[in-house]
Write a protein that holds these residues in place. Structure first.
Motif, short mmCIF file in Angstrom:
data_model
loop_
_atom_site.label_atom_id
_atom_site.label_comp_id
_atom_site.label_asym_id
_atom_site.label_seq_id
_atom_site.Cartn_x
_atom_site.Cartn_y
_atom_site.Cartn_z
N SER A 32 0.83 -1.21 0.00
CA SER A 32 0.00 0.00 0.00
C SER A 32 0.86 1.26 0.00
O SER A 32 0.53 2.25 -0.64
CB SER A 32 -0.93 0.01 1.21
OG SER A 32 -0.19 -0.05 2.41
N PHE A 33 1.99 1.21 0.66
CA PHE A 33 2.90 2.36 0.69
C PHE A 33 3.57 2.54 -0.67
O PHE A 33 3.72 3.66 -1.16
CB PHE A 33 3.94 2.17 1.79
CG PHE A 33 4.69 3.43 2.12
CD1 PHE A 33 4.08 4.45 2.84
CD2 PHE A 33 6.00 3.60 1.72
CE1 PHE A 33 4.76 5.61 3.14
CE2 PHE A 33 6.69 4.75 2.02
CZ PHE A 33 6.06 5.76 2.73
N LYS A 34 3.94 1.41 -1.30
CA LYS A 34 4.52 1.48 -2.64
C LYS A 34 3.52 2.08 -3.63
O LYS A 34 3.88 2.89 -4.48
CB LYS A 34 4.95 0.10 -3.11
CG LYS A 34 6.15 -0.44 -2.39
CD LYS A 34 6.49 -1.83 -2.91
CE LYS A 34 7.61 -2.46 -2.11
NZ LYS A 34 7.91 -3.82 -2.58
N ASP A 35 2.24 1.68 -3.51
CA ASP A 35 1.20 2.21 -4.39
C ASP A 35 1.03 3.72 -4.19
O ASP A 35 0.88 4.47 -5.15
CB ASP A 35 -0.13 1.51 -4.14
CG ASP A 35 -0.12 0.05 -4.59
OD1 ASP A 35 0.77 -0.32 -5.39
OD2 ASP A 35 -0.99 -0.70 -4.12
N LEU A 36 1.06 4.15 -2.94
CA LEU A 36 0.93 5.58 -2.64
C LEU A 36 2.10 6.36 -3.24
O LEU A 36 1.90 7.42 -3.86
CB LEU A 36 0.87 5.80 -1.13
CG LEU A 36 0.82 7.25 -0.66
CD1 LEU A 36 -0.42 7.95 -1.20
CD2 LEU A 36 0.84 7.31 0.86
#
Length: 46
Positions: A32-36
């Motif tokens: 989720s952090f990579k996507d953000l």
């Protein structure tokens, strides 16, 4: 340069703090952090 490079004068807790820091740095990023980050860089679909 000596192998300790000045560490003989550091406080006793410094080694534990260095170990903690290194363990956090080595943790993988959640998806989720990579996507953000991808969205913030303009590479996402948002």
């Amino acid at each position: 340069m000596p192998p300790d490079s000045g560490r003989e004068n550091e406080p006793g807790w410094a080694g534990g703090l260095r170990k903690l820091y290194n363990s956090v740095v080595d943790e993988p990023l959640p998806d989720s952090f990579k996507d953000l980050l991808k969205k913030l860089d303009g590479g996402g679909d948002a």
